[in-house]
Design a protein around this motif. Structure first.
Motif, short mmCIF file in Angstrom:
data_model
loop_
_atom_site.label_atom_id
_atom_site.label_comp_id
_atom_site.label_asym_id
_atom_site.label_seq_id
_atom_site.Cartn_x
_atom_site.Cartn_y
_atom_site.Cartn_z
N LYS A 7 8.69 -4.47 -11.05
CA LYS A 7 9.53 -3.39 -11.61
C LYS A 7 9.64 -3.54 -13.12
CE LYS A 7 12.35 0.12 -11.60
NZ LYS A 7 11.83 1.51 -11.36
N GLU A 8 9.84 -4.77 -13.58
CA GLU A 8 9.99 -5.00 -15.02
C GLU A 8 8.70 -4.77 -15.79
OE1 GLU A 8 11.34 -9.02 -15.15
OE2 GLU A 8 13.44 -8.52 -14.69
N LYS A 9 7.58 -5.19 -15.22
CA LYS A 9 6.31 -5.14 -15.96
C LYS A 9 5.60 -3.80 -15.87
CE LYS A 9 5.00 -10.00 -16.30
NZ LYS A 9 3.90 -10.98 -16.14
N ILE A 10 5.58 -3.18 -14.69
CA ILE A 10 4.80 -1.94 -14.55
C ILE A 10 5.62 -0.83 -13.89
CG2 ILE A 10 2.56 -3.11 -14.52
CD1 ILE A 10 2.54 -2.79 -11.47
N ASP A 11 6.93 -1.02 -13.81
CA ASP A 11 7.82 0.00 -13.25
C ASP A 11 7.41 0.42 -11.84
OD1 ASP A 11 10.10 1.60 -13.38
OD2 ASP A 11 8.97 3.36 -14.05
N LEU A 12 6.97 -0.55 -11.05
CA LEU A 12 6.59 -0.28 -9.68
C LEU A 12 7.76 -0.59 -8.75
CD1 LEU A 12 4.36 0.42 -7.57
CD2 LEU A 12 3.87 -2.04 -7.44
N ASP A 13 8.16 0.39 -7.98
CA ASP A 13 9.21 0.20 -6.99
C ASP A 13 8.57 -0.26 -5.68
OD1 ASP A 13 11.54 1.04 -8.49
OD2 ASP A 13 10.71 3.07 -8.38
N VAL A 14 8.87 -1.47 -5.28
CA VAL A 14 8.34 -2.00 -4.02
C VAL A 14 9.27 -1.59 -2.89
CG1 VAL A 14 7.74 -4.06 -2.72
CG2 VAL A 14 7.20 -3.92 -5.17
N VAL A 15 8.74 -0.80 -1.96
CA VAL A 15 9.53 -0.28 -0.84
C VAL A 15 9.19 -1.08 0.41
CG1 VAL A 15 10.04 1.74 0.56
CG2 VAL A 15 9.54 2.00 -1.88
N ASP A 16 10.14 -1.81 0.92
CA ASP A 16 9.93 -2.65 2.10
C ASP A 16 9.74 -1.76 3.34
OD1 ASP A 16 10.01 -4.47 4.19
OD2 ASP A 16 11.66 -5.64 3.35
N THR A 17 8.56 -1.86 3.96
CA THR A 17 8.26 -1.01 5.12
C THR A 17 8.18 -1.80 6.43
OG1 THR A 17 5.86 -1.24 4.83
CG2 THR A 17 6.95 0.58 3.66
N ARG A 65 0.83 -1.21 0.00
CA ARG A 65 0.00 0.00 0.00
C ARG A 65 0.86 1.25 0.00
NH1 ARG A 65 -3.83 -0.58 4.90
NH2 ARG A 65 -2.23 -2.05 5.61
N TYR A 66 1.96 1.21 0.76
CA TYR A 66 2.88 2.35 0.78
C TYR A 66 3.52 2.53 -0.60
CZ TYR A 66 6.25 5.56 2.96
OH TYR A 66 6.98 6.68 3.32
N SER A 67 3.90 1.43 -1.22
CA SER A 67 4.51 1.49 -2.55
C SER A 67 3.54 2.03 -3.59
CB SER A 67 5.01 0.10 -2.96
OG SER A 67 5.98 -0.39 -2.04
#
Length: 272
Positions: free
Chosen positions: A186-196, A48-50
């Motif tokens: 990241k590869e498919k939708i350029d989403l950076d997953v930020v570990d919280t 959700r944060y990402s």
């Protein structure tokens, strides 16, 4: 794109409560025209944060509590649900998820075992103290078994299949292999997953897991004492053979789905 719980009557679509429940736990990702189905206890704070970062409503300095106050901010319209270019969901071993729900939600908030909402004063100072002395993982599972309404009372232990918006997603990921999910998103939708996890502090990853005989009989205060010593009971110790069977029955659909998508390698118990 096929919805998992479509309206099958001539009634107004918005009366389709099963669909609306799943839709309320979906989140739009604007730039990639994507939808993420959010399931509590399944890396949900991180995701959700990402998503909020990707949608540019927050910055990396924003407090993690923002996501808890804005659960409905990115709920997609019916149009967006039907026209999304990419959909994904993150699943988790049902045994691990239920253990996590107990060790986090119930141990921290024993009142959730007996009532839905916190009531001022009385619940905090009396009910919590009384219930905490008696609640164990074993009693928690028995209540889930004997009270069908309790099984779906709280999203943190509600079956994962209830959160599925679609019959099929473009991608299924699992908590047990978040590294792969992070790379693919990241590869498919350029989403950076930020570990919280270090910010949310709802998981058990920061504690040293210890083996406790008959851990399913540990009370909430005993587990809290362990936490204060930076240890936690190993989730496997929360289960007796009987409890494994109960949970396998209660969450059979979740187990079937997980096994279908990922096999049994990362299941806490092999029940097939």
């Amino acid at each position: 794109m096929k919805f998992r719980n479509p309206s099958v009557t001539s009634e107004n679509w918005r009366r389709n409560t099963r669909h609306q429940f799943a839709a309320d736990f979906a989140q739009e990702i604007y730039a990639s025209n994507s939808i993420y189905s959010h399931i509590p206890k399944n890396a949900s704070s991180t995701m959700r944060y990402s998503v909020a970062l990707a949608n540019r409503l927050i910055t990396p300095s924003t407090d993690i509590s923002w996501v808890y106050a804005n659960n409905m901010t990115f709920v997609p319209s019916l149009r967006f649900q039907t026209l999304a270019d990419y959909t994904f969901v993150i699943l988790r071993c049902p045994f691990s998820r239920l253990a996590s729900a107990f060790l986090d939600q119930i141990v921290r908030r024993p009142h959730m075992y007996v009532m839905r909402q916190r009531k001022k004063g009385f619940n905090r100072h009396i009910v919590d103290k009384i219930v905490a002395r008696h609640i164990t993982f074993e009693r928690f599972v028995l209540k889930l078994r004997d009270n069908p309404g309790f099984l779906r009372l709280n999203a943190h232990w509600r079956p994962q299949v209830d959160f599925l918006l679609y019959e099929e997603y473009d991608d299924y990921f699992c908590v047990e292999n978040m590294g792969s999910a992070t790379k693919i998103l990241k590869e498919k939708i350029d989403l950076d997953v930020v570990d919280t996890r270090h910010l949310a502090k709802h998981g058990i990853d920061r504690y040293k897991k210890v083996v406790v005989e008959n851990g399913f009989q540990l009370t909430a205060p005993q587990i809290q004492k362990m936490k204060h010593a930076n240890t936690i009971v190993d989730p496997q110790c929360l289960y007796s053979a009987q409890l494994v069977k109960m949970v396998a029955n209660l969450y059979a659909q979740d187990i079937d789905l997980y096994w279908d998508k990922f096999g049994g390698e990362n299941l806490l118990f092999k029940v097939r």
